[in-house]
Structures are given as C-alpha cells and as structure tokens.
Design a protein around this motif. Structure first.
Motif, mmCIF file in Angstrom:
data_model
loop_
_atom_site.group_PDB
_atom_site.id
_atom_site.type_symbol
_atom_site.label_atom_id
_atom_site.label_comp_id
_atom_site.label_asym_id
_atom_site.label_seq_id
_atom_site.Cartn_x
_atom_site.Cartn_y
_atom_site.Cartn_z
ATOM 1 N N VAL A 1 0.830 -1.207 0.000
ATOM 2 C CA VAL A 1 0.000 0.000 0.000
ATOM 3 C C VAL A 1 0.874 1.271 0.000
ATOM 4 N N GLY A 2 2.014 1.200 0.662
ATOM 5 C CA GLY A 2 2.950 2.332 0.664
ATOM 6 C C GLY A 2 3.481 2.571 -0.741
ATOM 7 N N ALA A 3 3.765 1.484 -1.477
ATOM 8 C CA ALA A 3 4.264 1.630 -2.849
ATOM 9 C C ALA A 3 3.210 2.289 -3.738
ATOM 10 N N VAL A 4 1.943 1.952 -3.495
ATOM 11 C CA VAL A 4 0.857 2.547 -4.295
ATOM 12 C C VAL A 4 0.700 4.031 -3.952
ATOM 13 N N ALA A 5 0.778 4.366 -2.675
ATOM 14 C CA ALA A 5 0.668 5.776 -2.263
ATOM 15 C C ALA A 5 1.787 6.594 -2.897
ATOM 16 N N ASP A 6 2.986 6.024 -2.949
ATOM 17 C CA ASP A 6 4.122 6.705 -3.592
ATOM 18 C C ASP A 6 3.850 6.898 -5.076
ATOM 19 N N ALA B 1 -8.837 3.652 -3.637
ATOM 20 C CA ALA B 1 -9.144 4.631 -2.587
ATOM 21 C C ALA B 1 -8.353 5.926 -2.777
ATOM 22 N N LEU B 2 -7.054 5.807 -3.031
ATOM 23 C CA LEU B 2 -6.217 7.013 -3.133
ATOM 24 C C LEU B 2 -6.473 7.760 -4.440
ATOM 25 N N LEU C 1 1.147 7.093 -6.671
ATOM 26 C CA LEU C 1 0.069 8.061 -6.951
ATOM 27 C C LEU C 1 0.369 9.438 -6.346
ATOM 28 N N ASP C 2 1.530 9.551 -5.691
ATOM 29 C CA ASP C 2 1.877 10.789 -4.973
ATOM 30 C C ASP C 2 0.681 11.228 -4.118
ATOM 31 N N ALA C 3 0.220 10.282 -3.276
ATOM 32 C CA ALA C 3 -1.022 10.483 -2.529
ATOM 33 C C ALA C 3 -0.828 10.067 -1.060
#
Ligand SMILES: Nc1ncnc2c1ncn2[C@@H]1O[C@H](COP(=O)(O)OP(=O)(O)OP(=O)(O)O)[C@@H](O)[C@H]1O
Ligand SMILES: N[C@@H](CCO)C(=O)O
Length: 293
Positions: free
Chosen positions: A60-65, A98-99, A67-69
């Motif tokens: 999930v951290g990789a996805v947030a990165d 979600a992000l 998406l810059d979210a």
C-alpha cells in the motif's frame, strides 16, 4: 474518509502463468484512507502480525508513492498473507482505488493496474499484474505487457487454504527458465480452452483448461498434501484443480451442485496429512468496490 473493499484473487489458473487471474467473492481486504501530510499505515485482521506497517515495505505504501497520494491508511486484512489468494494484491488494489478517489487523480480502473502492480514488485521482485488486475476489475482477466482484457464470469470455485505459508518470492525461484515445445503447445491449447470456458461460464472447459505441465509441477512439491487434496477434489466432482497463485492455497473449479462436497473433500485430505485448512466456497465475482462516508 474513503473505504474500499478489494477481493482476494487466484492467479495463473494453471495454464495462464503470470497472465490469468480471477476475482473471488470472498475473502477480501478493506482499506480506509484519509488525507495526511505523510503516509502512515496500520494493519489489523488475518495475518496482520506478519505484515510490515512501514510504508517502504507494504504494498500500500508503494501505491501511495506511485500516486503521490500521502494518507493515513488502515488495512483490515481478510486475505491472509503468503496464501496464494493475492493478499498483497488485494491491499494494493484497494489502496489504488481509494487514493485515486481521495486525490481525484482520475485514473481508470485499467490505468490503476500497473500502479497497483508496483506493490507486487515490492514484495515478490516483479510487477506481475495477474492478481491486481482481477482485484481491480473483477471477473476473469488476461494481463499482458500490452494491457488487460477482462470478461465477467461467475464460475463456482473452492479455494482451500492450508495453515502453512509459501512466499511468492520462494515459489518464483522454482519456476523453470525453459520449457519443451510440446509442453508449450499443450499449455497454449489449455489456456485457449480455459478462456472460452470463462466466456461461456462453463466449469468443464475451465477445469480442463487449467492443466499445466510447465510451472505447476515444480511448485506442488512446496505444498504438503497437494496431490492428496487434488485427488480428493477431483473424486468429489471438481472439474479442475490447481495451485492458487504461488500457493499454498489450492483452487478447485466445479459445478454449483458439487461445491460443498468438493470443499469437504479438500478439508479432509489436508486434515489426513495433519494440516488444518479453511475452504472458501465462492464464485468468480466483482472487483474492488468504493464506499464514500
Ligand atoms: N498489504 C499487504 N498485505 C499482505 N502482505 C503484504 C502487504 N504488504 C507487504 N506484504 C508482504 O507480502 C508478502 C505476502 O505476499 P505474497 O505475494 O508472498 O503472498 P500472497 O499475496 O498471499 O500470494 P499470491 O500473490 O501468491 O497470491 C508477505 O511477506 C507480507 O509481509
Ligand atoms: N503469477 C504469480 C502469482 C502469485 O503472486 C506467481 O505465480 O508467481
């Protein structure tokens, strides 16, 4: 706050290594996100004690990165990690949906597939999309370097999950580098048969098309009791049985009328070799669902 439920998935389906995947009706991960200056993660639920909360180590951290979210993220695990049921992918797919909504990024579900696959690269070394694609899109998916093809399907399945663990990274280490042409020819035929079976919701064609002589035989040795469970499921009426994802989960396809008997047979076969297991009687189902609160 936004909440997304993203389903477990079963990848490969035997003949479609790193390409085929299906969304399962159950189990699922639920991810909640709120905007925050930097990403923090907390994890509860099935196997949460084995899942890092450090964003640098969580899918999930990789996805947030990607998406810059940045967000405060809570993951409620329904899909146990190292299961073969796309645990890491379910969280990644849920976070991507979600992000994307939280920050109005505007990506389509198809465009979110490579973004969610960044999480898979983090945990298994390769950004294979065969779990994140069905978790995002639902149904049966064919994920290739050129994109994803999706068809809705509703095939009954039993996903039987022993209380043992196999890491995807380890299961990828036993995949052969080369294959005999005759095995490749058989696998292409099976993959085509399976694809037609999905478009027709035909458990006989899907089950027949799950045969694979290249990758699956190398992996079954990592799963105690696999051969006994496969034989028991087939004897109880399953039309096809294979390793789910990288294992140790075992996936059986069947007619609805045989589902209960197949599930009982698989549980008993694992029990006979001293392994507790859990069987999800479900069917191929919908992809990630977004809830606004
Ligand atoms: N959000 C997450 N959910 C689950 N596992 C995670 C997550 N983030 C990191 N991980 C790590 O990923 C690994 C589990 O992923 P792995 O791909 O091995 O299993 P899986 O997703 O259940 O299997 P498969 O891809 O074969 O279906 C564990 O080491 C776990 O700690
Ligand atoms: N295609 C992947 C799925 C598991 O993540 C594999 O079998 O290694």
């Amino acid at each position: 706050m936004l909440t997304v439920r993203a389903p477990a998935t079963s990848a490969n389906l035997g003949s479609g290594f790193d390409v085929f995947g299906v969304a399962l009706g159950t189990p699922a991960d639920v991810v909640r996100v709120e905007r925050a200056p930097e990403t923090t993660i907390n994890v509860t639920g099935a196997g949460s004690e084995y899942i890092p909360e450090d964003p640098a180590q969580n899918t999930v951290g990789a996805v947030a990165d990607a998406l810059d979210a940045p967000a405060r993220i809570h993951i409620d695990k329904g899909v146990r990690p190292s299961s073969g049921l796309g645990s890491s992918a379910a969280s990644a797919a849920a976070a991507a949906v979600a992000l994307n909504a939280l920050y109005d990024r505007g990506y389509s579900r198809e465009e979110l597939v490579p973004i969610a696959a960044e999480g898979e690269a983090l945990v298994s070394g390769e950004a294979h999309a065969d779990n994140v694609a069905p978790s995002l899109l639902g149904g049966f998916t064919i994920a290739t370097d050129d994109g994803v093809t999706q068809v809705d399907a509703s095939i009954p399945v039993v996903a039987c999950l022993p209380e043992t663990a196999v890491s995807t990274r380890d299961a990828r280490a036993v995949v052969p580098d080369e294959a005999a042409l005759e095995d490749v020819v058989d696998t292409v035929g099976n993959a085509a048969t399976l694809t037609v079976g999905m478009t027709r919701d035909d458990p006989e064609l899907v089950g027949r098309g799950m045969e694979d002589a290249i990758v699956t035989p190398k992996r079954t040795s990592l799963i105690d009791g696999y051969e006994q469970v496969r034989t028991a499921a087939l004897d109880a009426g399953a039309t096809g049985v294979t390793v789910s994802g990288a294992g140790p989960g075992v996936l059986a396809v069947c007619h609805r009328r045989d589902q209960r008997a197949v599930a009982s047979a698989m549980l008993e076969a694992f029990e006979a070799v001293g392994i507790d297991s859990r069987a999800y009687q479900t069917r191929v189902g919908e992809g990630a669902r977004l809830y606004r609160e």
